[in-house]
Design a protein around this motif. Sequence first.
Motif, PDB file in Angstrom:
ATOM      1  N   HIS A 111       2.968 -14.243  -1.034  1.00 29.39           N
ATOM      2  CA  HIS A 111       3.392 -13.082  -2.083  1.00 29.39           C
ATOM      3  C   HIS A 111       4.875 -12.684  -1.944  1.00 29.39           C
ATOM      4  O   HIS A 111       5.298 -11.884  -2.834  1.00 29.39           O
ATOM      5  CB  HIS A 111       2.353 -11.983  -1.876  1.00 29.39           C
ATOM      6  CG  HIS A 111       2.623 -11.135  -0.675  1.00 29.39           C
ATOM      7  ND1 HIS A 111       2.305 -11.642   0.570  1.00 29.39           N
ATOM      8  CD2 HIS A 111       3.397 -10.031  -0.218  1.00 29.39           C
ATOM      9  CE1 HIS A 111       2.407 -10.918   1.471  1.00 29.39           C
ATOM     10  NE2 HIS A 111       3.229  -9.679   1.110  1.00 29.39           N
ATOM     11  N   LYS A 112       5.613 -13.063  -0.911  1.00 32.13           N
ATOM     12  CA  LYS A 112       6.635 -12.447  -0.438  1.00 32.13           C
ATOM     13  C   LYS A 112       7.848 -12.857  -1.575  1.00 32.13           C
ATOM     14  O   LYS A 112       8.783 -12.107  -1.762  1.00 32.13           O
ATOM     15  CB  LYS A 112       7.047 -12.783   0.970  1.00 32.13           C
ATOM     16  CG  LYS A 112       6.222 -12.219   1.919  1.00 32.13           C
ATOM     17  CD  LYS A 112       6.825 -11.406   3.025  1.00 32.13           C
ATOM     18  CE  LYS A 112       6.007 -10.855   3.949  1.00 32.13           C
ATOM     19  NZ  LYS A 112       4.977 -11.526   4.617  1.00 32.13           N
ATOM     20  N   GLN A 139       7.224 -15.973   7.003  1.00 30.65           N
ATOM     21  CA  GLN A 139       6.954 -15.970   5.906  1.00 30.65           C
ATOM     22  C   GLN A 139       8.229 -15.144   4.977  1.00 30.65           C
ATOM     23  O   GLN A 139       8.443 -15.762   3.968  1.00 30.65           O
ATOM     24  CB  GLN A 139       5.530 -15.335   5.606  1.00 30.65           C
ATOM     25  CG  GLN A 139       4.601 -15.719   6.261  1.00 30.65           C
ATOM     26  CD  GLN A 139       3.682 -16.688   5.281  1.00 30.65           C
ATOM     27  OE1 GLN A 139       4.235 -17.209   4.515  1.00 30.65           O
ATOM     28  NE2 GLN A 139       2.582 -17.044   5.375  1.00 30.65           N
ATOM     29  N   SER A 229       9.016  -5.634   3.472  1.00 26.44           N
ATOM     30  CA  SER A 229       7.837  -4.797   3.325  1.00 26.44           C
ATOM     31  C   SER A 229       8.291  -3.443   3.463  1.00 26.44           C
ATOM     32  O   SER A 229       9.513  -3.054   3.260  1.00 26.44           O
ATOM     33  CB  SER A 229       6.916  -5.308   4.218  1.00 26.44           C
ATOM     34  OG  SER A 229       5.571  -4.621   3.936  1.00 26.44           O
ATOM     35  N   GLY A 264       0.243  -5.416   6.839  1.00 24.84           N
ATOM     36  CA  GLY A 264       1.139  -5.343   7.676  1.00 24.84           C
ATOM     37  C   GLY A 264       2.143  -4.193   7.813  1.00 24.84           C
ATOM     38  O   GLY A 264       2.020  -3.119   8.207  1.00 24.84           O
ATOM     39  N   GLY A 265       3.014  -4.374   6.907  1.00 26.45           N
ATOM     40  CA  GLY A 265       3.734  -3.261   6.298  1.00 26.45           C
ATOM     41  C   GLY A 265       3.429  -2.323   5.218  1.00 26.45           C
ATOM     42  O   GLY A 265       3.531  -1.416   4.793  1.00 26.45           O
ATOM     43  N   GLY A 266       2.482  -3.244   4.742  1.00 26.03           N
ATOM     44  CA  GLY A 266       1.625  -2.897   3.364  1.00 26.03           C
ATOM     45  C   GLY A 266       1.873  -3.302   2.079  1.00 26.03           C
ATOM     46  O   GLY A 266       1.601  -2.770   0.922  1.00 26.03           O
ATOM     47  N   SER A 267       2.838  -4.219   1.968  1.00 27.65           N
ATOM     48  CA  SER A 267       3.509  -4.791   0.482  1.00 27.65           C
ATOM     49  C   SER A 267       2.304  -5.360  -0.044  1.00 27.65           C
ATOM     50  O   SER A 267       2.187  -5.305  -1.597  1.00 27.65           O
ATOM     51  CB  SER A 267       4.686  -5.417   0.585  1.00 27.65           C
ATOM     52  OG  SER A 267       4.493  -6.884   0.928  1.00 27.65           O
ATOM     53  N   ASN A 268       1.572  -6.703   0.409  1.00 30.13           N
ATOM     54  CA  ASN A 268       0.463  -7.236  -0.518  1.00 30.13           C
ATOM     55  C   ASN A 268      -0.491  -6.363  -0.766  1.00 30.13           C
ATOM     56  O   ASN A 268      -1.081  -6.444  -1.851  1.00 30.13           O
ATOM     57  CB  ASN A 268       0.263  -8.602   0.220  1.00 30.13           C
ATOM     58  CG  ASN A 268      -0.939  -8.499   1.090  1.00 30.13           C
ATOM     59  OD1 ASN A 268      -1.894  -8.659   0.672  1.00 30.13           O
ATOM     60  ND2 ASN A 268      -0.766  -8.418   2.289  1.00 30.13           N
ATOM     61  N   SER A 413      -3.298 -13.296   0.234  1.00 25.14           N
ATOM     62  CA  SER A 413      -1.669 -13.397   0.399  1.00 25.14           C
ATOM     63  C   SER A 413      -0.791 -14.443   0.542  1.00 25.14           C
ATOM     64  O   SER A 413       0.172 -14.659   0.336  1.00 25.14           O
ATOM     65  CB  SER A 413      -1.455 -12.395   1.594  1.00 25.14           C
ATOM     66  OG  SER A 413      -2.063 -12.637   2.713  1.00 25.14           O
TER      67      SER A 413
HETATM   68  C1  LIG Z   1       4.169 -10.943   5.402  1.00 25.99           C
HETATM   69  C2  LIG Z   1       2.822 -11.384   5.129  1.00 25.99           C
HETATM   70  C3  LIG Z   1       1.776 -10.279   5.378  1.00 25.99           C
HETATM   71  C4  LIG Z   1       2.035  -8.954   5.761  1.00 25.99           C
HETATM   72  O1  LIG Z   1       2.820  -8.093   4.973  1.00 25.99           O
HETATM   73  P1  LIG Z   1       2.536  -7.112   4.128  1.00 25.99           P
HETATM   74  O2  LIG Z   1       3.855  -6.444   3.636  1.00 25.99           O
HETATM   75  O3  LIG Z   1       1.488  -6.056   4.692  1.00 25.99           O
HETATM   76  O4  LIG Z   1       1.983  -7.721   2.943  1.00 25.99           O
HETATM   77  C5  LIG Z   1       0.404 -10.632   5.070  1.00 25.99           C
HETATM   78  N1  LIG Z   1       0.020 -11.805   4.545  1.00 25.99           N
HETATM   79  C6  LIG Z   1       0.987 -12.875   4.453  1.00 25.99           C
HETATM   80  C7  LIG Z   1       0.492 -14.227   4.166  1.00 25.99           C
HETATM   81  C8  LIG Z   1       2.219 -12.442   4.699  1.00 25.99           C
HETATM   82  O5  LIG Z   1       3.229 -13.459   4.668  1.00 25.99           O
END
Ligand SMILES: *Cc1c(COP(=O)(O)O)cnc(C)c1O
Length: 451
Positions: A111-112, A139, A229, A264-268, A413
């Motif tokens: 998703h990044k 990622q 994130s 992780g940081g919360g973005s997805n 994700s």
């Molecule tokens: C970076 C990543 C995450 C964790 O980051 P969030 O900001 O919490 O989404 C989760 N899944 C994948 C595949 C990632 O690359």
Amino acid sequence: MSSRRIDLPLSEMPDKWYNIAPDLPRPLDPPLHPGTRQPIGPEDMAPIFPMGLLAQEMSSESWIEIPDEVRYAYQLYRPTPVYRAFELEKALDTPAHIYYKHEYVSPAGSHKPNTAIPQAYFNKLEGVKKISTETGAGQWGSALSMACRMFGLECEVFMVGVSYDQKPYRRVLMETWGATCHRSPSNLTNIGRRFLAEDPNHPGSLGIAITEALEVAVADESTKYSLGSVLNHVMLHQTVIGLEAMKQMELAGEYPDVVIGCFGGGSNFAGISFPFIRENLKSGKKTRIIAVEPKAAPTLTRGPYRYDFGDTGQMTPLLRMFTLGHGFVPAPIHAGGLRYHGSAPLASACLDQGLIEAVSYHQTACYDSAVLFARTESWVVAPETSHAVHAAVEEARKARETGEPKVILFNLSGHGILDLAGYEKYLSGQLEDYELPQEEIDKSLAAVPEV
Ligand SMILES: *Cc1c(COP(=O)(O)O)cnc(C)c1O
């Protein structure tokens, strides 16, 4: 035949991002200056971020236009499909309907790019020449490398040491898109040299890598910094995931009872869930929203909600968030993207205000479910994503016990094709779980300033 895959036409790609901030029952606590501890405004962050992104960071508008140049780039892989996991449902013998939103299909495999693309675009618009950043599993570094290349920017990435060693192909991917990638801690920055002096093979952490990237951006006027994130504008950009998924669920004729994202940081997680939280708040829907984190980095489930730095070197503003302390160095689990001490202020506020739930799992349990998923649905997911898969599997198992035909939607994700070392360990029975002693959390929290 019911559809296994639910696609949206290009014309249905969102033209606005959704900002949850103005809809929160209680407003966000402001970021504080690391020195004065006073609330900061956009001008304080102007040396490291372009104004276009800072305006989004502080915005009180609910909907923010997606520029045409960004939508053009999104067309490479958006709208992404939603799948119904019929094969997984069969294997679990569950009455639950399991759906997943497939962010795996972007060129970087996660998703990044949803935020890397607009971040590169808004930097380019303001004449920035180079972007520095950190990456955990690689990622984010690879997504930003790709996005910088699209807009003709240089990209310099500090990659957490343990992942740099475990995942060489992510570095090659970044270099293929033309970026420079350093093992962090590196000897290029003050903080890097400090940690290397302690241990020449220091495993690094996201907190350290962020400080390194910030040092580089602060030292050069034409370089800005970018975070993959945590920040409000990153959550904003990711809402294309949930906005599309909502239309796709409508096409499937269902509405989710449970929405799940790994954290992780919360973005997805924010991306898949914020549009559904909006429905809970505005239309009386009662969808449960679940953030899933590793037991080795249990920010939401074991951290307090307080002000802390986003990085180890204490260069970032103080953010109110669930945190394990900015000096926390998580065990080297394979889900490198979930090894972060803090959490997005917007997602933290959602948890504090009772809008979401959080759970944590050990990595072996998550790999159990990821391998089951690969053997039923065929996709090999990222170790981070395996946490969301496992939570969906657990919910589906509960549904089997209660007989409820519950509708579950989770965010897939990213892919695990460059993370096969973790699968190899799992398959050969060598994967370990890490119990995190409370003393370790207490020790790291003791260094967090009282605000
Ligand atoms: C970076 C990543 C995450 C964790 O980051 P969030 O900001 O919490 O989404 C989760 N899944 C994948 C595949 C990632 O690359």
